[in-house]
Design an enzyme around this catalytic site. Structure first.
Site, PDB file in Angstrom:
ATOM      1  N   TYR A  75     148.203  99.108  59.030  1.00 24.16           N
ATOM      2  CA  TYR A  75     148.932  97.847  58.849  1.00 24.16           C
ATOM      3  C   TYR A  75     150.346  97.929  59.424  1.00 24.16           C
ATOM      4  CZ  TYR A  75     145.216  95.539  56.382  1.00 24.16           C
ATOM      5  OH  TYR A  75     144.023  94.928  56.110  1.00 24.16           O
ATOM      6  N   ASP A 131     148.501  86.807  60.839  1.00 30.72           N
ATOM      7  CA  ASP A 131     149.624  87.145  61.727  1.00 30.72           C
ATOM      8  C   ASP A 131     150.822  86.203  61.591  1.00 30.72           C
ATOM      9  OD1 ASP A 131     147.616  85.894  64.516  1.00 30.72           O
ATOM     10  OD2 ASP A 131     148.873  84.782  63.106  1.00 30.72           O
ATOM     11  N   HIS A 161     143.275  84.302  54.262  1.00 26.32           N
ATOM     12  CA  HIS A 161     143.222  85.760  54.108  1.00 26.32           C
ATOM     13  C   HIS A 161     144.589  86.392  53.905  1.00 26.32           C
ATOM     14  CE1 HIS A 161     139.120  85.717  56.388  1.00 26.32           C
ATOM     15  NE2 HIS A 161     138.996  85.403  55.115  1.00 26.32           N
ATOM     16  N   CYS A 209     157.221  99.503  44.614  1.00 27.28           N
ATOM     17  CA  CYS A 209     157.787  98.263  44.064  1.00 27.28           C
ATOM     18  C   CYS A 209     159.189  98.522  43.515  1.00 27.28           C
ATOM     19  CB  CYS A 209     156.869  97.753  42.941  1.00 27.28           C
ATOM     20  SG  CYS A 209     157.508  96.302  42.087  1.00 27.28           S
ATOM     21  N   ASN A 224     135.815  78.497  72.131  1.00 29.73           N
ATOM     22  CA  ASN A 224     135.601  79.940  72.041  1.00 29.73           C
ATOM     23  C   ASN A 224     135.142  80.431  73.406  1.00 29.73           C
ATOM     24  OD1 ASN A 224     134.689  82.605  71.380  1.00 29.73           O
ATOM     25  ND2 ASN A 224     134.612  81.947  69.233  1.00 29.73           N
ATOM     26  N   GLU A 266     133.000  82.808  73.719  1.00 31.41           N
ATOM     27  CA  GLU A 266     131.608  83.281  73.623  1.00 31.41           C
ATOM     28  C   GLU A 266     130.817  82.416  72.654  1.00 31.41           C
ATOM     29  OE1 GLU A 266     132.003  87.217  71.860  1.00 31.41           O
ATOM     30  OE2 GLU A 266     132.284  86.355  69.874  1.00 31.41           O
ATOM     31  N   ALA A 323     141.777  79.403  74.363  1.00 31.50           N
ATOM     32  CA  ALA A 323     142.415  78.424  73.474  1.00 31.50           C
ATOM     33  C   ALA A 323     143.741  77.914  74.021  1.00 31.50           C
ATOM     34  CB  ALA A 323     142.633  79.078  72.105  1.00 31.50           C
TER      35      ALA A 323
END
Ligand code: BV8
Ligand code: ZN
Length: 264
Positions: free
Chosen positions: A57, A94, A120, A152, A218, A220, A236
């Protein structure tokens, strides 16, 4: 279809950010090429090897922090600011849609209507595994070992990326809002998703099943392609602005050459 629709739900995936330089998940340059998704983006992987998961990450945050929204993100933001009835839903973590919304709204504008429903989560939001507090964080994290794992400030417990891992429930509010908008949509624009991850992909299938016009952008074939009324097999960043422009064409807002020679 877009101009004639009252209510439009837009579902985007990693493909809309590909031209911004963000690696997709399942493409040949995909993030998962070295690992299987289930091995990294899961609570088990984090429990078993928090250093490895945090290194992944930290690398993704570093890659994304140098990426800018592309023309597709911006076109959708302008569409959502310009007319009512648009609901942007993204699987991406993102933050590029939110950045495009702020850019399109301008310094004293309200980005609100163009802010996406983030199914998400976000890699720039951290969550405490102890007290559950969450906060925005865009710092560059250097994770070499356990001693570098972020803790934290309030309770000292281990922090995690505030994203939804495999086997974890999606945030209730976001998911129900997205499915509600899909249930009442006249049109559904799906951009850059392989449509294999559920329940996010359900947004598109639900819109289609209740009669919405389904438009897929798309490179594909995907499980949605057979159901789409229109399939635009193109990148896109080049085709989404045209779709948005086309919406302008319908409303007669456009003069220009196309209109003179009897339309495009
Ligand atoms: C849950 C966040 C239960 C983290 C992600 C078997 C069958 C069905 C379902 C399952 C199953 N086994 C397990 C499941 C459930 C599982 C699932 O769907 N698995 C899939 C793989 C089969 N789902 C879950 O686990 C979900 N949770 O079910 O919980 C539950 C319920 C209640 C209580 C407790 C538990 C959670 C899923 C969320 C996982 N998290 N990411 C992170 O990012 O680090 S998923 C990950 O995949 C990303 O979020 C991503 O958005 C998502 C989907 O990928 P895409 O966005 O589509 O990206 P991809 O690379 O796949 O495709 C890119 C597309 O763009 C391609 O089609 C490409 O052609 C196109 N493209 C590329 N360039 C361009 C382009 N298009 C246009 N222009 C371009 N330039
Ligand atoms: Zn805490």
């Amino acid at each position: 279809m877009i101009a004639g629709a009252e209510r439009i739900v837009v579902l985007t995936g990693a493909g809309i950010s590909a031209e911004s330089g963000v690696p997709t998940f399942r493409g040949e340059d995909g993030l998962w090429r070295r690992y299987r998704p289930e091995e990294l983006a899961t609570p088990e992987a984090f429990r078993r090897d928090p250093v490895l998961v945090w290194q992944w990450y930290a690398w993704r945050r570093q890659v994304v922090s140098s990426c800018r929204p592309n023309a597709a993100h911006l076109a959708l933001a302008h569409l959502a600011l310009r007319r009512s009835g648009i609901c942007l839903v993204t699987q991406n973590v993102d933050g590029l849609h939110a950045e495009a919304a702020r850019e399109a709204a301008g310094v004293d504008g309200d980005p609100g209507p163009a802010l996406p429903v983030e199914l998400h989560g976000s890699i720039f939001r951290l969550r405490c595994t102890g007290c559950g507090c969450t906060f925005e964080d865009r710092s560059a994290l250097e994770i070499h070992g356990v001693e570098d794992l972020p803790g934290c400030g309030r309770c000292g417990a281990l922090l995690r990326p505030d994203v939804v891992w495999f086997g974890e429930a999606l945030p209730m509010r976001e998911l129900s809002l997205a499915l509600q908008r899909a249930a009442e949509a006249d049109a559904c624009l799906v951009v850059g998703t392989s449509a294999v991850v559920f329940p996010a992909a359900e947004v598109a299938f639900r819109a289609w099943s209740q009669g919405a016009r389904l438009i897929e952008v798309n490179l594909e074939e995907t499980p949605l392609s057979a159901r789409a009324h229109v399939v635009l097999r193109a990148p896109a960043a080049s085709v989404v602005p045209l779709i948005v422009g086309a919406e302008g064409l319908e409303s007669g807002a456009l003069g220009g050459p196309a209109a003179e020679n009897g339309g495009a």
